[in-house]
Motif scaffolding. Structure first.
Motif, short mmCIF file in Angstrom:
data_model
loop_
_atom_site.label_atom_id
_atom_site.label_comp_id
_atom_site.label_asym_id
_atom_site.label_seq_id
_atom_site.Cartn_x
_atom_site.Cartn_y
_atom_site.Cartn_z
N CYS A 29 0.95 -1.16 -0.05
CA CYS A 29 -0.10 -0.41 0.00
C CYS A 29 0.98 1.22 0.02
O CYS A 29 0.62 2.50 -0.67
N CYS A 32 2.37 3.59 -2.97
CA CYS A 32 1.37 4.37 -3.52
C CYS A 32 1.53 5.99 -2.65
O CYS A 32 1.25 6.91 -2.83
N HIS A 33 0.76 4.98 -1.41
CA HIS A 33 0.36 6.31 -0.56
C HIS A 33 1.47 6.29 0.60
O HIS A 33 0.70 7.32 1.48
N SER A 63 -4.96 8.87 -1.22
CA SER A 63 -4.29 9.82 0.43
C SER A 63 -4.07 9.08 1.29
O SER A 63 -3.18 8.72 0.97
N ARG A 94 -18.34 8.63 -2.19
CA ARG A 94 -17.91 9.06 -3.74
C ARG A 94 -17.87 7.63 -4.34
O ARG A 94 -16.51 7.20 -3.44
N MET A 96 -14.29 6.21 -6.15
CA MET A 96 -12.73 6.04 -6.35
C MET A 96 -12.41 6.68 -7.94
O MET A 96 -12.82 4.80 -8.17
N GLY A 97 -11.38 6.74 -7.88
CA GLY A 97 -10.61 6.16 -9.49
C GLY A 97 -9.72 5.18 -9.23
O GLY A 97 -8.96 5.37 -8.20
N MET A 100 -5.62 2.71 -7.89
CA MET A 100 -5.86 1.77 -7.17
C MET A 100 -6.54 0.55 -7.30
O MET A 100 -7.43 0.64 -8.19
N SER A 133 -8.19 13.74 -6.21
CA SER A 133 -7.82 13.14 -6.83
C SER A 133 -8.78 14.15 -8.22
O SER A 133 -9.97 14.23 -7.96
N TYR A 135 -9.95 13.48 -12.51
CA TYR A 135 -10.53 12.79 -12.99
C TYR A 135 -11.38 12.93 -14.34
O TYR A 135 -12.44 13.11 -14.56
C1 HEC Z 1 -1.56 2.02 -7.20
C2 HEC Z 1 -1.64 3.19 -6.41
C3 HEC Z 1 -2.46 2.18 -5.14
C4 HEC Z 1 -2.36 1.29 -4.26
C5 HEC Z 1 -0.88 0.11 -3.89
C6 HEC Z 1 -3.38 1.87 -2.83
N1 HEC Z 1 -4.10 2.63 -3.39
FE1 HEC Z 1 -4.89 3.15 -1.70
N2 HEC Z 1 -5.85 5.24 -3.20
C7 HEC Z 1 -5.08 5.61 -4.30
C8 HEC Z 1 -5.46 6.48 -5.18
C9 HEC Z 1 -4.66 7.53 -6.04
C10 HEC Z 1 -6.03 7.38 -3.89
C11 HEC Z 1 -7.59 8.37 -4.10
C12 HEC Z 1 -8.14 7.78 -5.15
C13 HEC Z 1 -9.75 8.89 -5.41
O1 HEC Z 1 -9.75 10.14 -4.46
O2 HEC Z 1 -10.78 8.35 -5.89
C14 HEC Z 1 -6.68 6.18 -2.89
C15 HEC Z 1 -7.49 5.80 -2.17
C16 HEC Z 1 -7.58 4.61 -0.71
C17 HEC Z 1 -8.25 4.91 0.63
C18 HEC Z 1 -9.65 6.63 0.87
C19 HEC Z 1 -9.29 7.02 2.00
C20 HEC Z 1 -9.50 8.77 1.69
O3 HEC Z 1 -9.74 9.49 2.47
O4 HEC Z 1 -10.84 8.96 0.59
C21 HEC Z 1 -8.31 4.42 1.08
C22 HEC Z 1 -8.77 3.22 2.62
C23 HEC Z 1 -7.04 3.66 0.51
N3 HEC Z 1 -6.64 3.86 -1.08
C24 HEC Z 1 -6.25 2.76 1.12
C25 HEC Z 1 -5.12 1.12 0.74
C26 HEC Z 1 -4.91 -0.07 1.04
C27 HEC Z 1 -5.49 -0.20 2.57
C28 HEC Z 1 -4.12 -0.72 0.30
C29 HEC Z 1 -3.46 -1.18 0.23
C30 HEC Z 1 -3.68 -3.02 0.16
C31 HEC Z 1 -3.75 1.01 -0.69
N4 HEC Z 1 -4.87 1.48 -0.82
C32 HEC Z 1 -3.09 0.71 -2.38
C33 HEC Z 1 -3.75 5.11 -4.40
C34 HEC Z 1 -3.28 3.42 -4.31
#
Ligand code: HEC
Ligand code: HEC
Length: 267
Positions: A29, A32-33, A63, A94, A96-97, A100, A133, A135
């Motif tokens: 995670c 990216c995060h 995020s 909402r 999400m795109g 992820m 983000s 889109y």
């Molecule tokens: C390839 C990149 C990528 C990976 C890998 C990824 N994320 Fe994300 N994640 C994002 C993005 C970009 C957003 C925001 C999407 C949006 O705003 O539409 C997001 C949003 C989120 C959110 C929503 C948070 C919010 O405040 O809206 C959560 C919870 C989250 N991710 C958890 C995880 C977890 C747990 C993992 C691993 C299992 C993970 N992500 C793996 C890119 C990634």
């Protein structure tokens, strides 16, 4: 959401703690995060929001998923976090795109996704506001029907378990499968060819089917995955999260290798 009774009660605790560790290892995670360098997350920035990922159809801002109440997910319920991960729906409803990989995270087992949430609650809270983000593409009305009752395959079935690790948990297949007109071209699963641009230049995901790696030893395959060194000794580029995979357990790595060897060879 009621968790179905595990068919393997004695293993339940172990599987859950392994899944908590996955967030830092195969699930990556933080790839990216987190703001990170070659040594992993920058000090004090673990999961506090990653660098923007810019493609023609989107500017995605990963995020802040630390427990900070105001700028992270500290005020979210477990169910809200699980829904965000598996269904791509934010707390306010909402959609999400990308990038992820929600379509794959739908397959995360109930115990495993709950363990990931438990893990997220343990990282230090960091105050950091991440931009929304953007889109420039239509997002789906949903990534599919509500998800509940997912059981992962048994660990003893190494190929099936490896497929679970390479799909829902680690999304290897997302990066290593060519894009067709309607999403991933599953007939060419593992054939590579996707391009990833970044500060490193352009990395092209490689063919990981037995057509390309059939004569590699297990040790060579594991070295590539965990240390980013190809068979001929040349270093491999990001964005594959080698440093995260280095934290995988031997059993999980063995399952991944068993799965790689089971793939249909694609030239
Ligand atoms: C390839 C990149 C990528 C990976 C890998 C990824 N994320 Fe994300 N994640 C994002 C993005 C970009 C957003 C925001 C999407 C949006 O705003 O539409 C997001 C949003 C989120 C959110 C929503 C948070 C919010 O405040 O809206 C959560 C919870 C989250 N991710 C958890 C995880 C977890 C747990 C993992 C691993 C299992 C993970 N992500 C793996 C890119 C990634
Ligand atoms: C974010 C995208 C991404 C993810 C996720 C990803 N990879 Fe990769 N992978 C790449 C790219 C790009 C390369 C090629 C890098 C280069 O050429 O320098 C690569 C290279 C490899 C190689 C080296 C092959 C060779 O010929 O040297 C192997 C093996 C591999 N990946 C397996 C995996 C496995 C197994 C997983 C899941 C645990 C995985 N990858 C996850 C993008 C990804």
């Amino acid at each position: 959401m009621a968790s179905p009774v595990s068919p393997f009660p004695p293993l339940r605790r172990r599987r859950s703690s392994a899944a908590a560790i996955w967030s830092r290892s195969i699930a990556g995670c933080g790839n990216c995060h987190s703001l990170q360098d070659a040594n992993g997350p920058l000090p004090g920035r673990e999961l506090a929001g990653g660098p923007p990922i810019k493609e023609p159809p989107f500017d995605a801002y990963p995020s802040n998923i630390t427990p900070d109440v105001d700028t992270g997910i500290g005020a979210w319920s477990d169910d809200e976090i699980v829904r965000a991960i598996r269904e791509g729906i934010s707390r306010d409803g909402r959609m999400m795109g990308p990038p992820m990989p929600f379509a794959l995270y739908r397959g995360l087992g109930d115990d495993d996704v709950r363990a990931m949430v438990a893990y997220l609650r343990t990282v230090p809270a960091v105050s950091n506001t991440v931009p929304a983000s953007v889109y420039r593409m239509p997002l789906p009305d949903s990534w599919g029907p509500p998800v509940a009752g997912v059981q992962p395959p048994p660990r003893a079935d190494r190929v099936a378990y490896g497929a679970y690790l390479a799909g829902p948990v680690g999304h290897c297949v997302e990066c290593h499968t060519p894009m067709g007109a309607k999403g991933l071209d599953l007939a060419r699963l593992g054939a590579g060819t996707r391009e990833f641009a970044g500060p490193w230049g352009i990395a092209v995901s490689r063919n990981i089917t037995p057509a390309a790696m059939g004569d590699w030893s297990d040790a060579e395959i594991k070295r590539a995955i965990t240390r980013g060194v190809s068979r001929d000794g040349t270093p491999l580029m990001p964005p594959m999260g080698y440093g995260y995979y280095a934290k995988m357990t031997d059993a999980d790595l063995d399952a991944l290798v068993a799965w790689l060897r089971s793939l249909k060879p694609v030239e």
